[in-house]
Design a protein around this motif. Sequence first.
Motif, mmCIF file in Angstrom:
data_model
loop_
_atom_site.group_PDB
_atom_site.id
_atom_site.type_symbol
_atom_site.label_atom_id
_atom_site.label_comp_id
_atom_site.label_asym_id
_atom_site.label_seq_id
_atom_site.Cartn_x
_atom_site.Cartn_y
_atom_site.Cartn_z
ATOM 1 N N GLY A 92 -31.733 48.515 3.291
ATOM 2 C CA GLY A 92 -30.491 48.744 2.557
ATOM 3 C C GLY A 92 -30.680 49.828 1.511
ATOM 4 N N ALA A 93 -29.547 50.208 0.908
ATOM 5 C CA ALA A 93 -29.654 51.146 -0.214
ATOM 6 C C ALA A 93 -30.382 50.475 -1.374
ATOM 7 C CB ALA A 93 -28.272 51.596 -0.646
ATOM 8 N N SER A 94 -30.337 49.152 -1.428
ATOM 9 C CA SER A 94 -30.984 48.428 -2.535
ATOM 10 C C SER A 94 -32.465 48.781 -2.639
ATOM 11 C CB SER A 94 -30.856 46.923 -2.342
ATOM 12 O OG SER A 94 -29.520 46.555 -2.185
ATOM 13 N N PHE A 118 -23.282 49.597 -11.123
ATOM 14 C CA PHE A 118 -23.769 48.609 -10.153
ATOM 15 C C PHE A 118 -24.941 47.864 -10.786
ATOM 16 C CE2 PHE A 118 -26.332 47.618 -6.268
ATOM 17 C CZ PHE A 118 -25.483 46.641 -5.780
ATOM 18 N N ASN A 167 -18.674 52.328 -7.641
ATOM 19 C CA ASN A 167 -18.468 50.890 -7.700
ATOM 20 C C ASN A 167 -18.687 50.477 -9.154
ATOM 21 O OD1 ASN A 167 -18.494 48.127 -7.364
ATOM 22 N ND2 ASN A 167 -20.382 48.048 -6.179
ATOM 23 N N ASP A 195 -26.410 57.573 -5.868
ATOM 24 C CA ASP A 195 -26.141 56.432 -4.990
ATOM 25 C C ASP A 195 -24.812 56.694 -4.282
ATOM 26 O OD1 ASP A 195 -25.885 54.012 -3.775
ATOM 27 O OD2 ASP A 195 -25.795 52.823 -5.619
ATOM 28 N N TYR A 198 -20.900 54.623 -0.551
ATOM 29 C CA TYR A 198 -19.497 54.633 -0.068
ATOM 30 C C TYR A 198 -19.051 56.035 0.343
ATOM 31 C CZ TYR A 198 -19.753 50.046 -2.225
ATOM 32 O OH TYR A 198 -20.143 48.778 -2.549
ATOM 33 N N SER A 226 -26.115 53.676 2.839
ATOM 34 C CA SER A 226 -26.171 52.309 3.390
ATOM 35 C C SER A 226 -25.436 52.205 4.726
ATOM 36 C CB SER A 226 -25.531 51.340 2.389
ATOM 37 O OG SER A 226 -25.385 50.063 2.965
ATOM 38 N N LYS A 229 -22.649 49.439 4.553
ATOM 39 C CA LYS A 229 -21.290 49.799 4.137
ATOM 40 C C LYS A 229 -20.582 50.550 5.250
ATOM 41 C CE LYS A 229 -22.317 48.323 0.085
ATOM 42 N NZ LYS A 229 -21.827 47.065 -0.420
ATOM 43 N N LYS A 237 -28.914 44.791 6.052
ATOM 44 C CA LYS A 237 -29.731 45.463 5.026
ATOM 45 C C LYS A 237 -30.450 46.698 5.590
ATOM 46 C CE LYS A 237 -29.980 44.499 1.370
ATOM 47 N NZ LYS A 237 -29.072 44.743 0.210
#
Length: 378
Positions: A92-94, A118, A167, A195, A198, A226, A229, A237
């Motif tokens: 994921g981007a996380s 975020f 976000n 980031d 989106y 991501s 998304k 993820k």
Amino acid sequence: MRSKLPGDQASIFAEMTALAVKHDALNLSQGFPGFSPDPVLIDLVNQAMLDGHNQYAPPAGNLRLREKISELVANLRGKIYDPEHEINITVGASEALYVAITAFVHPGDEVILLKPAFDSYEPTVKLQGATPVTVQLEAPYLKIDWNAVANAITSKTRMIIINNPHNPSGMVFKDSDLKQLEELVRNTDILLLSDEVYEHMVFDGRIHQSAASFPGIAERALITASFGKTFHTTGWKMGYCLAPKELMREFRKVHQNLVFSVHHPTQIALAEYLEEPRHYSGLSDFYQQKRDTFLNALTQSRFTYIPAEGAYFQIMDYSAITDEPAVDFARRLTREHKLASIPVSVFNVDQRDDHLLRFCFAKAEKDLLEAAEILNSI
Ligand code: PMP
Ligand code: GLN
């Protein structure tokens, strides 16, 4: 026990989703699609498993997937990232965000963040022994005061984190925003973490301005993306990071020790799925329609709003209804009206409360209409 994050609470996303489940409420809180991904993509993952792609992928990620990402970015952003040295698949981007911060931010450094932000950025900065320096945007957070960002820069500034589309506000950065940022960091050694999860959701004819498209930014930027998304698969993820070779070298040292590599069959499937640009090129229209379905149904609501410019969140001002704090109101809405949202105050400096709630409109039409009906009745 000495906590590394004293004062940090459990994630608001987890809290509100759990509350929605407990009260059997419509869940427009946590940002995830309320519908299924394309069955073609699911078949591709299944097929990749049947075809035997069940052992470790290379740490940087499946090469064909990196090549496909490179083509996508070149087509949309006009910059070529070398699949071999400048792209890395992440959990994921996380994970990409965590690794980007960990690889470059040292104890004592400062990292500038725009608030509302975020929720993962600030704790990750703190975990490095560094200091988050926050710049609070004015509600409804659709404009960035670049003078305030300039004033926050000191000799200790190591990184600036931006999130575009944004976000929770739905703001989409303008060309002039990126140009001002480019000017700000010229002749400094400040890194940028952009980031862009989106990136494929921008509305009303807007164009996503990626950090990749501005040479003075791209040369010092780590960009996070991501697939969760973009392809309605947040539970998988899957994401990636783009960065110039010398930055990516350091990024990979941390990534390798954190997860080593990422779920392999999904990477094989995504490489195939990316062959077809329409799998992501229609996303802005798709979500703009959802936004409009939701907003057009708010015929007699006392909630006020400016339509989201991008991402899949709509911010609503409830100050005509109550002066309750946003956290209390969001909980009460969930309990009493069976509609869950996210109180925006939790993302602000000192939890500044502008009486705003965030609603995720990545939901089925029937749920959006039902949510609007609830809001109309309040
Ligand atoms: N950044 C932002 C702004 C997000 O909204 C999210 C969504 N959770 C993420 C990063 C993390 O993305 P992922 O689910 O791919 O880890
Ligand atoms: N990005 C999603 C949101 O903003 C949720 C991410 C999460 O649950 N950590 O709602």
